[in-house]
Design an enzyme around this catalytic site. Structure first.
Site, short mmCIF file in Angstrom:
data_model
loop_
_atom_site.label_atom_id
_atom_site.label_comp_id
_atom_site.label_asym_id
_atom_site.label_seq_id
_atom_site.Cartn_x
_atom_site.Cartn_y
_atom_site.Cartn_z
CB THR A 181 -1.28 1.51 -6.73
OG1 THR A 181 -0.75 2.81 -6.42
CG2 THR A 181 -1.27 1.38 -8.25
CB CYS A 203 21.69 1.27 12.45
SG CYS A 203 23.05 1.64 11.16
N PRO A 219 -11.01 -1.54 -8.04
CG PRO A 219 -11.67 -2.20 -5.70
CD PRO A 219 -10.43 -2.19 -6.49
CG HIS A 259 7.39 2.64 -1.42
ND1 HIS A 259 6.15 3.00 -1.36
CD2 HIS A 259 8.23 3.22 -2.38
CE1 HIS A 259 5.92 3.95 -2.31
NE2 HIS A 259 6.94 4.03 -2.92
P1 OAD Z 1 -3.53 3.57 -1.42
O1 OAD Z 1 -3.89 3.55 -0.09
O2 OAD Z 1 -3.28 5.11 -1.78
O3 OAD Z 1 -4.36 2.94 -2.56
C1 OAD Z 1 -4.98 1.50 -2.31
C2 OAD Z 1 -5.82 1.39 -3.66
O4 OAD Z 1 -6.18 0.37 -3.71
C3 OAD Z 1 -7.02 2.48 -4.04
O5 OAD Z 1 -7.07 2.94 -5.22
C4 OAD Z 1 -8.28 1.38 -3.73
O6 OAD Z 1 -9.29 1.67 -4.66
C5 OAD Z 1 -7.49 0.22 -4.26
N1 OAD Z 1 -8.17 -1.23 -3.45
C6 OAD Z 1 -8.75 -1.26 -2.61
N2 OAD Z 1 -9.30 -2.51 -2.19
C7 OAD Z 1 -8.66 -3.10 -3.26
C8 OAD Z 1 -8.94 -4.44 -3.73
N3 OAD Z 1 -9.35 -5.64 -3.25
N4 OAD Z 1 -8.41 -4.93 -4.93
C9 OAD Z 1 -7.89 -3.96 -5.70
N5 OAD Z 1 -7.66 -2.43 -5.32
C10 OAD Z 1 -8.06 -2.33 -4.02
O7 OAD Z 1 -2.45 2.65 -1.59
P2 OAD Z 1 -0.89 2.81 -2.49
O8 OAD Z 1 -1.38 3.32 -4.08
O9 OAD Z 1 -0.06 1.41 -2.37
O10 OAD Z 1 4.03 5.03 1.13
O11 OAD Z 1 -0.27 3.97 -1.72
C11 OAD Z 1 1.01 4.47 -2.27
C12 OAD Z 1 2.04 4.79 -1.08
O12 OAD Z 1 1.45 5.64 -0.16
C13 OAD Z 1 2.29 3.59 -0.13
O13 OAD Z 1 3.46 2.65 -0.57
C14 OAD Z 1 2.62 4.25 1.09
C15 OAD Z 1 1.53 5.24 1.04
O14 OAD Z 1 1.77 6.42 1.95
C16 OAD Z 1 4.73 5.08 2.05
O15 OAD Z 1 4.27 4.85 3.18
C17 OAD Z 1 5.73 5.89 1.85
#
Ligand code: OAD
Length: 246
Positions: free
Chosen positions: A187, A126, A213, A118
């Site tokens: 994720t 730009c 978690p 990403h």
């Molecule tokens: P999310 O916010 O969707 O998910 C984060 C995950 O991390 C959740 O499942 C939580 O349970 C988990 N989590 C929280 N604390 C944690 C910890 N200490 N250890 C391990 N896991 C933990 O984030 P992403 O899956 O990264 O894209 O989201 C994917 C994409 O959606 C991002 O790259 C972004 C977002 O919109 C764009 O902005 C295009």
């Protein structure tokens, strides 16, 4: 906390792919997106901040929101989860981190083979020619303009509705298809194509594990699901598979 069969699979693996998401950086004080109370999308509307249309409608708002997030990332340090992944790469023959995070913390922790699906929030490009721009004239204009083509500058991240960088996605697909072990860490597995990599890995015979978690929708389909923060689970996995020598 760590199943012994997962430890054995890690020890035997020739190529490990680790897909990471915002949860891996949560313990570095960078907010996730979808956590109910603290996630960015609980407080901000992605349609107003993270789409090309939002940028064209209100470039100042979007630029300033990303400037705020950039400052959060600039203050952040890698946590034990990032560090364990960097250390793990020194023990297994091949390890590729495929990250959805734009914070650069895997590199900062010392991981060398990192595919940033990403983009990276520290980079600016730009709008018109998509050229990466290192420096520009500080004027009153927000966002600032490209010194070469005069189009608006924007963060070099992927917004909703935009394609992922093709070469990076190709390499991530190739890594997933060839790995023996695929770890999905921190994720929510809701955003594609990243969330589809685990299925590709599985189809080509990899074992799969989730570290989170809060179990995601994919947890039941994994060979292992470790319900723990990555800052604890990844160091524990490293220590179990490759105990420090005295
Ligand atoms: P999310 O916010 O969707 O998910 C984060 C995950 O991390 C959740 O499942 C939580 O349970 C988990 N989590 C929280 N604390 C944690 C910890 N200490 N250890 C391990 N896991 C933990 O984030 P992403 O899956 O990264 O894209 O989201 C994917 C994409 O959606 C991002 O790259 C972004 C977002 O919109 C764009 O902005 C295009």
């Amino acid at each position: 906390m760590i199943p012994t069969t997962l430890v054995s699979a890690l020890r035997d693996a020739k190529l490990v792919v680790v897909l990471t998401g915002a949860g891996v950086s949560a313990e570095s004080n960078i907010p996730t997106f979808r956590d109910a109370m603290t996630g960015l999308w609980a407080r901000y509307d992605p349609q107003e901040l993270a789409t090309p249309e939002a940028f064209l409608r209100n470039p100042k708002l979007v630029w300033e929101w990303y400037a705020w997030r950039r400052s959060l990332c600039a203050d952040a340090k890698p946590n034990p989860g990032h560090e364990a992944l960097a250390a793990l790469a020194t023990h297994v023959p091949n390890l590729i981190v495929v990250t959805q995070n734009v914070d650069g913390l895997h590199h900062m922790a010392g991981s060398r083979r990192v595919l940033e699906l990403h983009g990276n929030i520290k980079r600016t490009k730009c709008l018109k020619e998509k050229r990466v721009v290192e420096s520009w004239c500080e004027t009153d204009q927000v966002p600032p303009r490209c010194p070469q083509c005069d189009s608006m500058l924007r963060p070099d991240v992927v917004w909703f509705g935009e394609p992922l960088p093709k070469d990076v996605l190709d390499r991530a697909n190739q890594a997933a298809a060839n790995c023996d072990l695929f770890l999905s860490v921190g994720t929510s597995s809701q955003v594609y194509p990243a969330a589809g990599l685990v299925y590709l890995a599985r189809r080509f015979g990899a074992k799969t594990a989730e570290i989170n978690p809060d179990a995601t929708v994919q947890a039941e389909e994994m060979d292992w699901a470790v319900a723990a923060p990555s800052g604890e689970a990844l160091p524990a996995l490293l220590a179990a598979a490759f105990p420090p020598k005295d």
